[in-house]
Design a protein around this motif. Structure first.
Motif, short mmCIF file in Angstrom:
data_model
loop_
_atom_site.label_atom_id
_atom_site.label_comp_id
_atom_site.label_asym_id
_atom_site.label_seq_id
_atom_site.Cartn_x
_atom_site.Cartn_y
_atom_site.Cartn_z
N LYS A 192 -0.27 0.44 -5.88
CA LYS A 192 -0.26 -0.85 -6.55
C LYS A 192 1.06 -1.59 -6.30
CE LYS A 192 -4.24 -0.30 -8.74
NZ LYS A 192 -5.42 -1.17 -8.52
N VAL A 193 0.93 -2.89 -6.09
CA VAL A 193 2.10 -3.74 -5.84
C VAL A 193 2.05 -4.96 -6.76
CG1 VAL A 193 3.30 -5.20 -4.16
CG2 VAL A 193 2.26 -3.04 -3.43
N PRO A 194 3.12 -5.19 -7.56
CA PRO A 194 3.16 -6.41 -8.37
C PRO A 194 3.61 -7.60 -7.53
CG PRO A 194 5.12 -5.09 -8.78
CD PRO A 194 4.27 -4.31 -7.80
N PHE A 195 2.83 -8.67 -7.57
CA PHE A 195 3.20 -9.88 -6.83
C PHE A 195 2.42 -11.04 -7.42
CE2 PHE A 195 3.07 -12.91 -3.24
CZ PHE A 195 4.43 -12.99 -2.96
N GLY A 196 3.12 -12.15 -7.67
CA GLY A 196 2.48 -13.25 -8.34
C GLY A 196 2.15 -12.85 -9.76
N ASN A 197 1.01 -13.24 -10.22
CA ASN A 197 0.59 -12.90 -11.58
C ASN A 197 -0.42 -11.76 -11.62
OD1 ASN A 197 2.02 -14.66 -13.36
ND2 ASN A 197 0.87 -16.37 -12.47
N ARG A 198 -0.39 -10.92 -10.60
CA ARG A 198 -1.38 -9.86 -10.55
C ARG A 198 -0.86 -8.62 -9.85
NH1 ARG A 198 -5.77 -11.12 -5.84
NH2 ARG A 198 -5.90 -8.85 -5.97
N SER A 199 -1.64 -7.58 -9.89
CA SER A 199 -1.34 -6.34 -9.19
C SER A 199 -2.26 -6.25 -7.97
CB SER A 199 -1.57 -5.14 -10.11
OG SER A 199 -1.37 -3.93 -9.41
N TRP A 200 -1.67 -5.90 -6.82
CA TRP A 200 -2.41 -5.82 -5.57
C TRP A 200 -2.52 -4.35 -5.14
CZ3 TRP A 200 -3.74 -10.46 -2.85
CH2 TRP A 200 -3.21 -11.62 -3.41
N GLU A 201 -3.63 -4.04 -4.51
CA GLU A 201 -3.83 -2.70 -3.96
C GLU A 201 -3.51 -2.74 -2.47
OE1 GLU A 201 -6.89 0.55 -5.37
OE2 GLU A 201 -7.81 -0.73 -3.82
N VAL A 202 -2.53 -1.93 -2.06
CA VAL A 202 -2.07 -1.90 -0.67
C VAL A 202 -2.38 -0.54 -0.06
CG1 VAL A 202 -0.03 -1.96 0.84
CG2 VAL A 202 -0.25 -3.61 -1.04
N GLU A 203 -2.95 -0.56 1.13
CA GLU A 203 -3.25 0.67 1.85
C GLU A 203 -2.07 1.02 2.75
OE1 GLU A 203 -6.92 2.58 4.52
OE2 GLU A 203 -6.76 0.41 4.23
N TRP A 204 -1.72 2.32 2.79
CA TRP A 204 -0.61 2.70 3.65
C TRP A 204 -1.03 3.73 4.69
CZ3 TRP A 204 1.81 7.65 3.58
CH2 TRP A 204 1.41 8.51 2.55
N PHE A 205 -0.38 3.58 5.85
CA PHE A 205 -0.68 4.40 7.02
C PHE A 205 0.61 5.05 7.52
CE2 PHE A 205 -3.90 1.25 6.63
CZ PHE A 205 -5.05 1.72 7.24
N ARG A 206 0.43 6.15 8.25
CA ARG A 206 1.60 6.85 8.77
C ARG A 206 1.39 7.23 10.22
NH1 ARG A 206 3.05 11.90 5.37
NH2 ARG A 206 1.35 12.85 6.61
N CYS A 207 2.46 7.09 11.01
CA CYS A 207 2.50 7.59 12.39
C CYS A 207 3.94 7.96 12.68
CB CYS A 207 1.97 6.56 13.38
SG CYS A 207 2.89 5.00 13.40
N THR A 208 4.22 8.43 13.88
CA THR A 208 5.59 8.81 14.24
C THR A 208 5.97 8.20 15.58
OG1 THR A 208 4.85 10.86 15.29
CG2 THR A 208 5.50 10.98 12.97
N LEU A 209 7.27 7.96 15.74
CA LEU A 209 7.86 7.49 17.00
C LEU A 209 9.21 8.17 17.17
CD1 LEU A 209 7.37 3.60 17.17
CD2 LEU A 209 6.41 5.30 18.72
N ASP A 210 9.35 8.99 18.20
CA ASP A 210 10.64 9.61 18.52
C ASP A 210 11.27 10.30 17.32
OD1 ASP A 210 10.54 8.66 21.19
OD2 ASP A 210 11.23 6.71 20.51
N GLY A 211 10.45 10.97 16.51
CA GLY A 211 10.98 11.70 15.38
C GLY A 211 11.07 10.91 14.09
N ALA A 212 10.94 9.59 14.17
CA ALA A 212 10.98 8.75 12.97
C ALA A 212 9.56 8.60 12.42
CB ALA A 212 11.57 7.39 13.28
N THR A 213 9.44 8.69 11.10
CA THR A 213 8.14 8.46 10.45
C THR A 213 7.98 6.97 10.18
OG1 THR A 213 8.22 10.63 9.39
CG2 THR A 213 6.72 9.00 8.45
N ILE A 214 6.86 6.41 10.62
CA ILE A 214 6.59 4.99 10.43
C ILE A 214 5.56 4.83 9.32
CG2 ILE A 214 5.99 2.82 11.57
CD1 ILE A 214 8.26 4.34 12.97
#
Length: 543
Positions: free
Chosen positions: A67-89
């Protein structure tokens, strides 16, 4: 802030709008990618948070929503993960802000500057902080390294929103200015009834408290429009440490702009930056270059300064590019990769194109953005005609690969001359071939925070001819690894460019021994991340 110790495991979270090989529009993406790689090589846990734009093609795994608060409401945000050269994106997806008509990294808002990107990156800033608090693996983050104005709202929330009080007390913050020209200024409030138009629409509960406390004063734009939120200024004011990407650019940012000289200084923020410098909280750290990626030793045929006969091999690349350029342009035309107007112009140019003439002349190249920062000087009148016209009247060939808001203006001059070609496109493979074939790399920027093109050109043995400002001054050694021009008035600067160009052409034609020595020195120059990383680690972890 808590005192950092040398025994604990550190975790750096980069927050940026761009990262190369995920989504990028310029040098910011290169720096985020290469800096994170260098940090990982030091054994430090590093992650990157950025929007999941609709243009992203890299495979990433969906791992949940938050959940993310923004404006006058709460938003549902989807998150994804991958890697590049040892860094987590970590890629944060919300289609309303980063897909459909908003799918690209940046949006050019025609009616109100930064209207679209202002709200997009304000939402992103809120999403990053909410993600850190809701995702257990990011609770180990002890350094937030944020990049450019896109993260200015994050600093504002972190400092003044009580929801993030605990987080603000346990993390150190570093803010990097990659280009002060863009500050993302938006109204604090407005009578215009458009969705998420102003700061008060983004953060309706925070805005009144900022007004009541007087904190809003330090977040305001210091020049007209005065009552607007300046996210760049917010980040400069509120971060623990601020840096920019070269020592000379850092010095320039403490000085006021001088329109008569076309000097770009602090762009209204010079007093804030000078104050942070007096506090020893503002630093100039030179960008590095990944020499394993930018190397002519992986070309076919390969060459490098350590290889016998590299000069002849490099000449083969020049001949091959010039010989194959018409077919490459035709491929671009057939694939629809060129604007219609540019495709037509290039058809006319190729009708008078002679390989033997192009091979015989010095090849001057530009791989750039067609923006005022990069080409304004070339468009200025000098003794009655554009400076670029004077250049094109020399006995040389000019090849430009660029896109940008000034592309038509540039093309209107370049593609009227038989010794010049302007290709309105960008392709990394073609750019690399141009670097390997060029004799001189022209970079007459009005300001240059660091610049990467001159570093790449040196790596490929193409000597840069640059305006002695910002990072160009810090990286190109006049008459050793390239050519540098300066002037104490605008007219003298333009004249200095022409005189320096003439001196370089004379050396290319009449003193090839010295020219090759300069090429060797340029190819041997190293701007790796080793020294720069030490400076960043000091900002991250030293008390």
């Amino acid at each position: 802030m808590r005192k950092r110790t040398s025994t604990r495991k550190h975790h750096v979270l980069m927050v940026a709008a761009e990262c190369r090989d995920i989504a990028t529009a310029g040098g910011l993406g290169d720096v985020v990618r290469e800096l994170s790689k260098a940090i990982h090589r030091r054994g430090i846990l590093v992650s990157i948070a950025m929007p999941y734009y609709g243009v992203v093609t890299k495979s990433a795994v969906s791992l949940g929503k938050f959940k993310v608060p923004f404006g006058n409401r709460s938003w549902e945000v989807e998150w994804f993960r991958c890697t590049l050269d040892g860094a987590t994106i970590y890629l944060l997806r919300k289609r309303e802000f980063f897909d459909g008509r908003n799918k690209t990294v940046y949006i050019h808002s025609r009616q109100h500057p930064f209207e679209d990107d202002g709200r997009r990156f304000a939402f992103f800033s809120s999403a990053v902080l909410a993600f850190i608090q809701q995702y257990a693996q990011l609770r180990s983050v002890d350094t937030l390294h944020c990049h450019d104005w896109h993260t200015g709202a994050l600093f504002t929330l972190l400092k003044y929103d009580p929801r993030y009080k605990d987080l603000s007390e346990r993390v150190r913050t570093v803010f990097t200015i990659h280009n002060l020209e863009y500050q993302g200024v938006r109204p604090f409030s407005s009578r215009i009834r458009r969705r998420w138009f102003a700061f008060s629409d983004w953060f309706p509960s925070l805005y009144p408290s900022l007004k009541a406390s007087g904190a809003i004063h330090d977040l305001r734009n210091p020049k007209p429009p005065l009552r607007w939120f300046n996210p760049m200024r917010a980040a400069v004011q509120l971060s623990d440490h601020v840096n920019t990407v070269s020592p000379s650019y850092a010095l320039e940012l403490t000085r006021a702009d001088n329109p008569k000289l076309n000097f770009s200084g602090g762009r209204g923020l010079e007093h804030d930056i000078a104050r942070r410098k007096r506090q020893r909280r503002f630093h100039g750290i030179l960008n590095g270059l990944d020499h394993a990626i930018h190397t002519p030793s992986t070309l076919r045929p390969a060459f490098d300064v350590t290889m016998p006969g590299w000069e002849k091999i490099r000449m083969q690349h020049k001949y091959a590019l010039i010989q194959q350029l018409p077919s490459k342009i035709t491929q671009f035309q057939q694939a629809g990769r060129l604007p219609t107007w540019n495709a037509k112009e290039l058809t006319t140019q190729l009708s008078t194109y002679h390989v033997s003439e192009w091979v015989a002349r010095p090849l001057v190249i530009m791989v750039t953005r067609a923006a005022d920062q990069k080409i304004k000087m070339l468009m200025e009148k000098h003794h009655g005609k554009p400076l670029l016209e004077h250049i094109l009247h020399r006995d040389l060939s000019l090849l430009i690969l660029a896109t940008g808001e000034r592309e038509r203006i540039l093309s209107n001059i370049v593609n009227l001359h038989p010794n010049a070609i302007f290709i309105c496109a960008f392709e990394r493979t073609l750019a690399r071939r141009i670097y390997a074939a060029g004799d001189l790399f022209l970079m007459p920027s009005d300001f240059e925070p660091c610049g990467i093109s001159q570093l790449i050109s040196m790596r490929y043995g193409c000597l840069p001819l640059v305006h002695g400002i910002g990072g160009l001054q810090d990286t190109v050694d006049h008459n050793t690894t390239g050519f540098v021009f300066t002037g104490n008035t605008r007219a003298r600067t333009r004249q200095a460019l022409l005189e320096t160009l003439d001196a370089a052409l004379h050396r290319f034609i009449h003193d090839r021994r010295r020219w090759r020595q300069m090429q060797r020195q340029a190819m041997q120059a190293r701007f790796d991340w080793t020294a720069s990383i030490e400076q960043y680690l000091a900002l991250y972890f030293d008390s």
